[in-house]
Design an enzyme around this catalytic site. Structure first.
Site, PDB file in Angstrom:
ATOM      1  N   ASP A 129      48.369   4.451 -34.145  1.00  0.00           N
ATOM      2  CA  ASP A 129      48.673   4.021 -32.781  1.00  0.00           C
ATOM      3  C   ASP A 129      49.681   2.874 -32.783  1.00  0.00           C
ATOM      4  O   ASP A 129      49.732   2.078 -33.714  1.00  0.00           O
ATOM      5  CB  ASP A 129      47.369   3.589 -32.086  1.00  0.00           C
ATOM      6  CG  ASP A 129      47.525   3.533 -30.576  1.00  0.00           C
ATOM      7  OD1 ASP A 129      48.477   4.135 -30.046  1.00  0.00           O
ATOM      8  OD2 ASP A 129      46.696   2.863 -29.932  1.00  0.00           O
ATOM      9  N   GLY A 155      54.874   3.452 -29.616  1.00  0.00           N
ATOM     10  CA  GLY A 155      55.619   3.149 -28.393  1.00  0.00           C
ATOM     11  C   GLY A 155      55.876   1.665 -28.268  1.00  0.00           C
ATOM     12  O   GLY A 155      57.001   1.223 -27.975  1.00  0.00           O
ATOM     13  N   ASN A 164      47.193  13.641 -24.963  1.00  0.00           N
ATOM     14  CA  ASN A 164      48.608  13.245 -25.053  1.00  0.00           C
ATOM     15  C   ASN A 164      49.550  14.180 -24.294  1.00  0.00           C
ATOM     16  O   ASN A 164      50.715  13.837 -24.049  1.00  0.00           O
ATOM     17  CB  ASN A 164      49.057  13.128 -26.520  1.00  0.00           C
ATOM     18  CG  ASN A 164      48.484  11.921 -27.242  1.00  0.00           C
ATOM     19  OD1 ASN A 164      48.257  11.945 -28.448  1.00  0.00           O
ATOM     20  ND2 ASN A 164      48.227  10.822 -26.523  1.00  0.00           N
TER      21      ASN A 164
HETATM   22  C1  IPE Z   1      45.373   8.140 -29.898  1.00  0.00           C
HETATM   23  O1  IPE Z   1      46.308   7.242 -29.404  1.00  0.00           O
HETATM   24  C2  IPE Z   1      46.026   9.437 -30.222  1.00  0.00           C
HETATM   25  C3  IPE Z   1      46.885   9.433 -31.403  1.00  0.00           C
HETATM   26  C4  IPE Z   1      47.126   8.411 -32.170  1.00  0.00           C
HETATM   27  C5  IPE Z   1      47.506  10.680 -31.720  1.00  0.00           C
HETATM   28  P1  IPE Z   1      46.577   7.082 -27.840  1.00  0.00           P
HETATM   29  O2  IPE Z   1      47.637   6.087 -27.692  1.00  0.00           O
HETATM   30  O3  IPE Z   1      46.809   8.412 -27.243  1.00  0.00           O
HETATM   31  O4  IPE Z   1      45.168   6.551 -27.334  1.00  0.00           O
HETATM   32  P2  IPE Z   1      44.820   5.673 -26.054  1.00  0.00           P
HETATM   33  O5  IPE Z   1      45.503   6.304 -24.884  1.00  0.00           O
HETATM   34  O6  IPE Z   1      45.311   4.304 -26.320  1.00  0.00           O
HETATM   35  O7  IPE Z   1      43.325   5.720 -25.978  1.00  0.00           O
HETATM   36  C1  IPE Z   2      50.707   6.774 -31.287  1.00  0.00           C
HETATM   37  O1  IPE Z   2      51.546   5.805 -30.742  1.00  0.00           O
HETATM   38  C2  IPE Z   2      51.389   8.107 -31.448  1.00  0.00           C
HETATM   39  C3  IPE Z   2      50.884   9.165 -30.571  1.00  0.00           C
HETATM   40  C4  IPE Z   2      49.889   9.048 -29.739  1.00  0.00           C
HETATM   41  C5  IPE Z   2      51.562  10.435 -30.645  1.00  0.00           C
HETATM   42  P1  IPE Z   2      51.666   5.634 -29.174  1.00  0.00           P
HETATM   43  O2  IPE Z   2      52.747   6.537 -28.685  1.00  0.00           O
HETATM   44  O3  IPE Z   2      50.343   5.845 -28.529  1.00  0.00           O
HETATM   45  O4  IPE Z   2      52.134   4.139 -29.041  1.00  0.00           O
HETATM   46  P2  IPE Z   2      51.612   3.079 -27.985  1.00  0.00           P
HETATM   47  O5  IPE Z   2      50.135   3.026 -28.102  1.00  0.00           O
HETATM   48  O6  IPE Z   2      52.057   3.555 -26.634  1.00  0.00           O
HETATM   49  O7  IPE Z   2      52.265   1.805 -28.397  1.00  0.00           O
HETATM   50 MG    MG Z   3      48.828   4.576 -28.076  1.00  0.00          MG
END
Ligand code: IPE
Ligand code: IPE
Ligand code: MG
Length: 249
Positions: free
Chosen positions: A29, A32, A77
């Site tokens: 995680d 982004g 997602n």
């Molecule tokens: C969990 O991360 C899913 C993956 C890492 C693939 P998210 O970013 O989707 O989870 P939340 O929304 O913070 O719970």
């Molecule tokens: C995890 O990073 C990757 C996926 C869920 C595919 P995020 O995309 O959730 O990154 P943040 O949590 O928004 O920073």
């Molecule tokens: Mg995330």
């Protein structure tokens, strides 16, 4: 004559090889946020995240951790902006195609868990090819959770079991944990001993709900693209300091 010591692996000396987790799961995680902090589009974080995963896989192999599972895409997602979802699907496909040869050379067995049937057909093809080509590899077990949801996994297991009961193949009284596990995507894969989540969030986000029942949980503030061997080292150190009681005293 000097005798060279036999180096089995590059495991940091403060880690006990005999007490390494047999299976590490990771919620990757923070991609982004990593990109946002640099003024980059979110997808750049995903792109960088691939390098992190590659190095972690190699590190598991170097240090003697036999199984790694990574959460790549959750059933939730799909709710992200379409361009991000499309980028991720294309990224998965591109990386798989690019890395297959190296996975063969590195003796990696790759498996995918999740509802794969609704992924883009070209991605499904790469997934099927990689699973088939690497199925006899014995170096490290690498599982990628893609379009994975723990609740969804449990519900589809219930449906499959109910169908067997309906067909008279199974008595409800005979349903036990072992039969239930046989209907999960992770059939045949040992439960993770250690769950690592990056970027500080203290939740499971629908990941391996059944399988993580007794996993040790380690959360680091580090964002996934910045996660490295030293971070993994710290996670393993923390793991080795835990007392796993499994409900006993
Ligand atoms: C969990 O991360 C899913 C993956 C890492 C693939 P998210 O970013 O989707 O989870 P939340 O929304 O913070 O719970
Ligand atoms: C995890 O990073 C990757 C996926 C869920 C595919 P995020 O995309 O959730 O990154 P943040 O949590 O928004 O920073
Ligand atoms: Mg995330």
């Amino acid at each position: 004559m000097t005798v060279k010591p036999i180096v089995l692996n590059d495991l940091p000396t403060d880690l006990d090889y005999l007490r390494l987790p047999n299976h590490v799961a990771v919620i990757m995680d923070g991609n982004g946020r990593w990109a946002k902090r640099r003024g980059l589009p979110r997808i750049m974080g995903h792109q960088r995240g691939v390098d992190t995963l590659k190095d972690l896989l190699r590190c598991c192999k170097d240090w003697g951790v036999p199984a790694l599972t990574a959460y790549a895409f959750s059933t939730e997602n799909w709710g992200r902006p379409l361009d991000e979802v499309e980028f991720l699907m294309t990224l998965f496909e591109r990386v798989l195609r690019r890395e297959l040869r190296e996975m063969m050379e590195e003796n990696v067995r790759i498996r995918f868990v999740g509802n794969l049937a609704v992924l883009p057909p070209s991605l499904q093809e790469e997934i099927a090819r990689s699973m088939q080509d690497t199925q006899n590899n014995t170096g490290i077990d690498f599982t990628v959770a893609t379009n994975y949801g723990g609740r969804q996994e449990i519900v589809q297991a219930c449906q499959a079991i109910a169908t067997q009961v309906q067909q008279g193949l199974l008595n409800p009284q005979d349903i036990d944990e072992s039969i239930f596990e046989d209907h999960l995507y992770t059939k045949g894969i040992a439960h993770p001993d250690l769950l690592i989540r990056t970027s500080g969030e203290m939740r499971l986000s629908n990941f391996l709900l059944w399988q993580l029942a007794y996993a040790e949980i380690y959360v680091t503030q580090t964002l996934w693209p910045d996660f490295n061997r030293e971070e993994f080292h710290q996670a393993l150190l923390a793991y080795q300091q835990r007392e796993r009681r499994f409900g006993k005293i």
